[in-house]
Design an enzyme around this catalytic site. Structure first.
Site, PDB file in Angstrom:
ATOM      1  N   HIS A 331       0.831  -1.207   0.000  1.00 51.63           N
ATOM      2  CA  HIS A 331       0.000   0.000   0.000  1.00 51.63           C
ATOM      3  C   HIS A 331       0.866   1.258   0.000  1.00 51.63           C
ATOM      4  CE1 HIS A 331      -3.774   2.217   1.311  1.00 51.63           C
ATOM      5  NE2 HIS A 331      -2.825   3.106   1.565  1.00 51.63           N
ATOM      6  N   GLU A 332       1.789   1.344   0.932  1.00 46.04           N
ATOM      7  CA  GLU A 332       2.578   2.563   1.110  1.00 46.04           C
ATOM      8  C   GLU A 332       3.755   2.654   0.135  1.00 46.04           C
ATOM      9  OE1 GLU A 332       1.577   4.909   2.951  1.00 46.04           O
ATOM     10  OE2 GLU A 332       0.011   3.867   4.067  1.00 46.04           O
ATOM     11  N   HIS A 336       1.998   4.401  -3.156  1.00 47.46           N
ATOM     12  CA  HIS A 336       2.219   5.831  -2.894  1.00 47.46           C
ATOM     13  C   HIS A 336       3.653   6.252  -3.216  1.00 47.46           C
ATOM     14  CE1 HIS A 336      -1.729   6.161  -1.378  1.00 47.46           C
ATOM     15  NE2 HIS A 336      -1.525   5.595  -0.192  1.00 47.46           N
ATOM     16  N   GLU A 367      -5.879   6.359  -3.548  1.00 47.28           N
ATOM     17  CA  GLU A 367      -6.176   5.514  -2.387  1.00 47.28           C
ATOM     18  C   GLU A 367      -6.882   4.230  -2.791  1.00 47.28           C
ATOM     19  OE1 GLU A 367      -4.980   5.893   0.408  1.00 47.28           O
ATOM     20  OE2 GLU A 367      -4.316   7.972   0.383  1.00 47.28           O
TER      21      GLU A 367
END
Length: 520
Positions: A331-332, A336, A367
């Protein structure tokens, strides 16, 4: 052998008799030695006497003798080292002499300020002006009159009849005072012949201040969120501004009240009302399709059932935690971080560039894509957390804190977990007894469903390489993008396998293309 001894003796004399301007003399000596058959020139007696005078007059070691020497003097007016009285005779008034000898600040020598009172005052003014310009600390009048030690003049009493010698670097001058000094000294001053170099005047350390017209660099804040201003003009990230400072205190008070007290949150830098109003509108677009139940009593990891005609997802929280770390990294880091790094290479890496190319907001695509990657390789890739956040935000816009806490108790049994969800939904609000929400947490599910809806037409490799862009802008921007040396996570290298995982997410969460088309 005698010649060698003579040479060594001569060298020893040269070594043990250091004089001023050593470098020049040694060069001259070596030049003479190179000349074959020529002896070293003998020193000039007049030059030796002149250097002795300079050495003696440059610095003197003064002390107070223990015995009375009022009628004795080391220096004699008839001595050859004391020069003749025809050169520059200075007359000093008794006031100047009294001021010089009564200061008590000179431990080794006494200074001669000037030849005339007028010149003394002008030098004092110039020195004070220079000290102000250099921002030096204030000095006493005695200290401000001190000059370079190499240029100091020393007054030495020779006789008790008011006769003084002025000693400086030049040959000493015989000075006769026209006015007898009224000052009486308990000890006379004697001058020894062995001169030492006086230590230089200690210079006060000045702290230089650097003044620059350039503004100080401010800490960079995240560009992903809007900023809120405080009264001092500083900008804060919206997520920082809406974080309560009394969270633990209100949590204890809430639990002690048996879940009947509505917390009153406080903020160090509260967000502007206009910013809160922008994020206080919740959507009910996907509510009818979502029911999530979290429990620790379930034997399996998760189960999907139908309760009262509504699909219900039950999650075993205790067993699901072991997969959170791996999903959090995808996710991070995998989403991102990589999209942020690639965005720096693009023409739209600034707000001006985004406006110029008319880019749409990167959320909910950002997101939503990160949330999909969180569950991408899980055995049971349920989207229960994104769904629960979406539901909680909407309910918070309609309920108080206590009512919301009781409402989500149908899905979450643990009070601490329920508290966390309620606080996320009520961030930014001071009086939580009133309906209100912070709607950012709805972007997770919104982005997930949009990406799954158009998964067959989205180029996910290019979506990551273009940076912080919406999936709707990919086709339009791919001709303007810089695609060289772009970083893409490993799980996007195999496009076929990646699409298989997306199909599994659709299947596990019982989502169909028809339902997604109806919703979006």
């Amino acid at each position: 052998m005698a010649g060698c001894t003579r040479k060594l003796t001569h060298l020893r004399k040269r070594i043990h008799r250091p004089r001023r301007r050593t470098t020049r003399r040694w060069k001259r000596w070596f030049k003479f030695r190179k000349r074959k058959g020529e002896k070293r020139p003998r020193p000039n007696h007049k030059a030796v006497a002149r250097r002795a005078k300079l050495k003696f007059s440059t610095s003197e070691k003064l002390h107070w003798p223990e015995q009375e020497l009022a009628k004795k003097s080391i220096l004699n007016a008839e001595d050859s080292l004391i020069i003749d009285n025809k050169r520059s005779i200075s007359h000093l008034s008794s006031g100047v002499l009294k001021d010089i000898f009564t200061t008590g600040t000179s431990s080794y020598n006494v200074l001669l300020q000037s030849k005339e009172e007028k010149k003394y005052h002008s030098q004092k003014q110039s020195s004070s002006t220079y000290s102000k310009r250099c921002r030096k600390p204030s000095k006493s009048p005695n200290t401000s009159r001190s000059k370079d030690p190499r240029r100091m003049k020393a007054l030495v009493p020779v006789t008790s009849s008011g006769t003084w010698y002025c000693l400086e670097r030049r040959p000493a001058v015989f000075v006769t005072s026209s006015v007898s000094s009224p000052v009486k000294f308990t000890h006379d001053i004697s001058v020894t012949g062995n001169g030492i170099v006086l230590p230089p005047k200690p210079k006060s350390k000045v702290k230089w201040c650097h003044f620059s017209t350039l503004p100080k660099p401010k800490p960079q804040l995240s560009r992903s969120f809007e900023k809120g201003d405080d009264f001092s003009g500083k900008k804060f990230c919206i997520l920082t501004a809406i974080k309560p400072t009394n969270l633990e205190k209100e949590k204890l008070r809430f639990f002690k009240s048996d879940y009947t007290y509505n917390p009153q949150f406080e903020y160090a830098n509260p967000a502007l009302p206009s910013v809160l109003a922008k994020h206080s509108h919740a959507s009910d677009r996907f509510l009818k399709q979502i029911v999530v139940h979290l429990t620790e009593d379930l034997l399996s990891r998760a189960s999907m059932t139908v309760v009262n005609g509504c699909p219900t997802l039950t999650i075993n929280v205790s067993t699901a935690r072991e997969h959170w770390l791996e999903g959090m990294l995808r996710h991070e880091i995998g989403t991102h971080y990589f999209r942020g790094i690639n965005n720096l290479q693009q023409p739209w890496n600034s707000w001006t560039g985004r406006k110029k190319h008319e880019l749409k907001p990167n959320n909910p695509t950002e997101e939503g894509l990160a949330s999909i990657h969180s569950v991408l390789f899980r055995k049971d890739p349920f989207l229960w957390r994104a769904a629960l956040l979406y539901y909680t935000v909407y309910q918070a816009s309609q309920m108080s804190f206590c009512e919301l806490f009781k409402d989500i108790g149908r899905f979450v049994k643990d009070p601490n977990t329920r508290w966390d969800y309620c606080v996320r939904a009520k961030r930014g609000w001071t009086d939580t007894s009133q309906p209100g929400c912070f709607s950012k947490d709805q972007v997770y599910l919104d982005g997930i469903l949009q990406i799954l809806r158009y998964r067959d037409t989205i180029d996910f490799h290019l979506l990551t390489a273009l940076g912080k862009v919406s999936y709707e802008d990919v086709d339009r921007l791919k001709g303007l993008a810089v695609t060289e040396n772009m970083r893409v996570p490993h799980f996007l290298q195999d496009h076929g396998r990646y699409m298989e995982h997306l199909e599994k997410i659709m299947e596990v969460n019982e989502l169909t293309d028809r339902e997604l088309k109806d919703l979006i």
